[in-house]
Every structure is written in structure tokens, then in C-alpha cells.
Design an enzyme around this catalytic site. Structure first.
Site, PDB file in Angstrom:
ATOM      1  NE  ARG A 159      -4.203  -2.590   2.368  1.00  0.00           N
ATOM      2  CZ  ARG A 159      -4.960  -1.793   2.187  1.00  0.00           C
ATOM      3  NH1 ARG A 159      -4.877  -2.058   0.132  1.00  0.00           N
ATOM      4  NH2 ARG A 159      -5.358  -1.045   2.374  1.00  0.00           N
ATOM      5  CD  GLU A 210     -11.527   1.939  -2.248  1.00  0.00           C
ATOM      6  OE1 GLU A 210     -10.054   0.671  -2.837  1.00  0.00           O
ATOM      7  OE2 GLU A 210     -10.403   1.677  -1.062  1.00  0.00           O
ATOM      8  NE  ARG A 237      -3.479   2.598   0.329  1.00  0.00           N
ATOM      9  CZ  ARG A 237      -4.371   3.119   1.120  1.00  0.00           C
ATOM     10  NH1 ARG A 237      -5.110   1.673   1.401  1.00  0.00           N
ATOM     11  NH2 ARG A 237      -4.466   4.438   1.118  1.00  0.00           N
TER      12      ARG A 237
END
Length: 201
Positions: free
Chosen positions: A139, A95, A87
Site C-alpha cells: 500500500r 480493524e 495507507r
């Protein structure tokens, strides 16, 4: 031999014998550091065009191959043979694939832009000690530098495909990323264009 000395000498005498030996070895290494370099494997350092030299960023990194672009702020790379999600620190893009949320305007465009920036390229990951190493979804959080030194995080913001995002604790590059967002907004780029999603994020 050390076992023999230990068995036949008391600790004090042993220290008197071994102590000078360690001092001699340390002195030789100090006098001949180039010889030491031949014995110790070098850590590969990648020179990065970072926007700041803050000590909270770790700037020694390994080069990784991009495996997949998930969306405008998340990629995957291969680390030790495992596909690992990364990330981008300080970045939030609309999104495009999150099953928990509806597709957001400009999400596919953001993902496509990130893909174009990283297509057939390699990257280095730089971590920020002001942030956790992983987010709540597992992440890795990192600054992503393309193999030519381009900082992908700020580029996504500056090109108008994402906006600056601070999660609880300010990160090292925050002011630079906020300036990138102001520049994109002033230039009406991407998300900031009146023709894009009615100009609303």
C-alpha cells in the site's frame, strides 16, 4: 550542419564555435525567464494547509478521486486508471475488514467516519521521505489532504476514531499526531470514551 562541422573541424575548434552559442542561449533564457515558461509545461501545485513545513515532505501533488473506503486508515484512489490502496501515515484505526483478524470494537465506526469525511470529495497525496513509499502489504503510504486542505490523517486521530502509530522510523508529522491523540484522550472522544469498548483500545 553539426555533422559537417564535426567531419571538417577538429574537436578543439568545434568547441570554440559551439561553446559561445550555448553561453548565448543560457544568457537569453536567464534574461527572459517569462519566455521559458511558455515553452515548459507547468507542474500543478496544490497549496495545502500542512501543520509543518518540514523539507522531508513532498508537497506538490495531483488531485485524485476517492474510489473506496476500506477501513479507518486505508482508502483506494484511481492512479493512472488503476485502483490503488493508500495507507494513512501515522494512523492506526480498529480493524473492520481484515480477514486475518477479528472485527475490533469501533472498527465499523472508524470506517464510517472516514467515509463521511471523504464522501464525494477529492484528495491529494503527500509523501514523507522519512518513510518507505510502500508498506509491506504494497500500500502507498501518504498524508491524505481533502480538497479543502483538511489533513485526514490527523483528523481521524483528533476526532477519536484512530490513534497515532509509528512504524519503526518517526515520520515528519509525528509530534502533531501525538498531540492530536492527547487532545482526543483528554476530551474522551470516540475510542477514548468510557462508553466505548470499556474505554480500551
Amino acid at each position: 550542419m553539426l555533422h559537417y562541422l564535426y567531419m571538417h573541424l577538429n574537436h578543439k575548434r568545434l568547441l570554440l564555435i559551439i561553446g559561445p552559442i550555448f553561453i548565448l542561449v543560457a544568457s537569453l533564457l536567464d534574461l527572459f525567464p517569462q519566455r521559458l515558461e511558455l515553452l515548459v509545461p507547468k507542474v500543478r501545485e496544490v497549496k495545502l494547509n500542512t501543520t509543518s513545513q518540514n523539507s522531508n515532505s513532498t508537497n506538490t501533488a495531483t488531485i485524485y478521486t476517492i474510489l473506496r473506503i476500506i477501513d479507518g486508515d486505508t482508502i483506494t484512489v484511481g492512479i493512472n486508471g488503476i485502483e490503488t490502496k493508500i495507507r494513512l501515515i501515522g494512523v492506526n484505526a480498529p480493524e473492520s475488514v481484515d480477514p486475518r483478524r477479528p472485527l475490533q470494537c469501533y472498527g465499523k465506526e472508524a470506517a464510517a467516519h472516514l467515509s463521511a469525511l471523504l464522501e464525494q470529495r477529492k484528495v491529494t497525496l503527500v509523501f514523507d521521505d522519512s518513510q518507505d513509499r510502500y508498506d509491506k502489504y504494497g500500500r502507498l503510504l501518504a498524508y491524505v489532504y481533502r480538497d479543502d486542505g483538511l489533513l485526514i490523517n490527523s483528523t481521524m486521530i483528533r476526532d477519536g476514531y484512530a490513534y497515532e502509530y509509528t512504524y519503526i522510523t518517526p515520520y515528519v508529522e509525528r509530534q502533531n499526531f501525538k498531540q492530536a491523540e492527547r487532545d482526543a484522550s483528554k476530551a474522551l472522544l470516540g475510542l477514548w470514551s468510557p462508553k466505548t469498548c470499556s474505554g480500551k483500545l
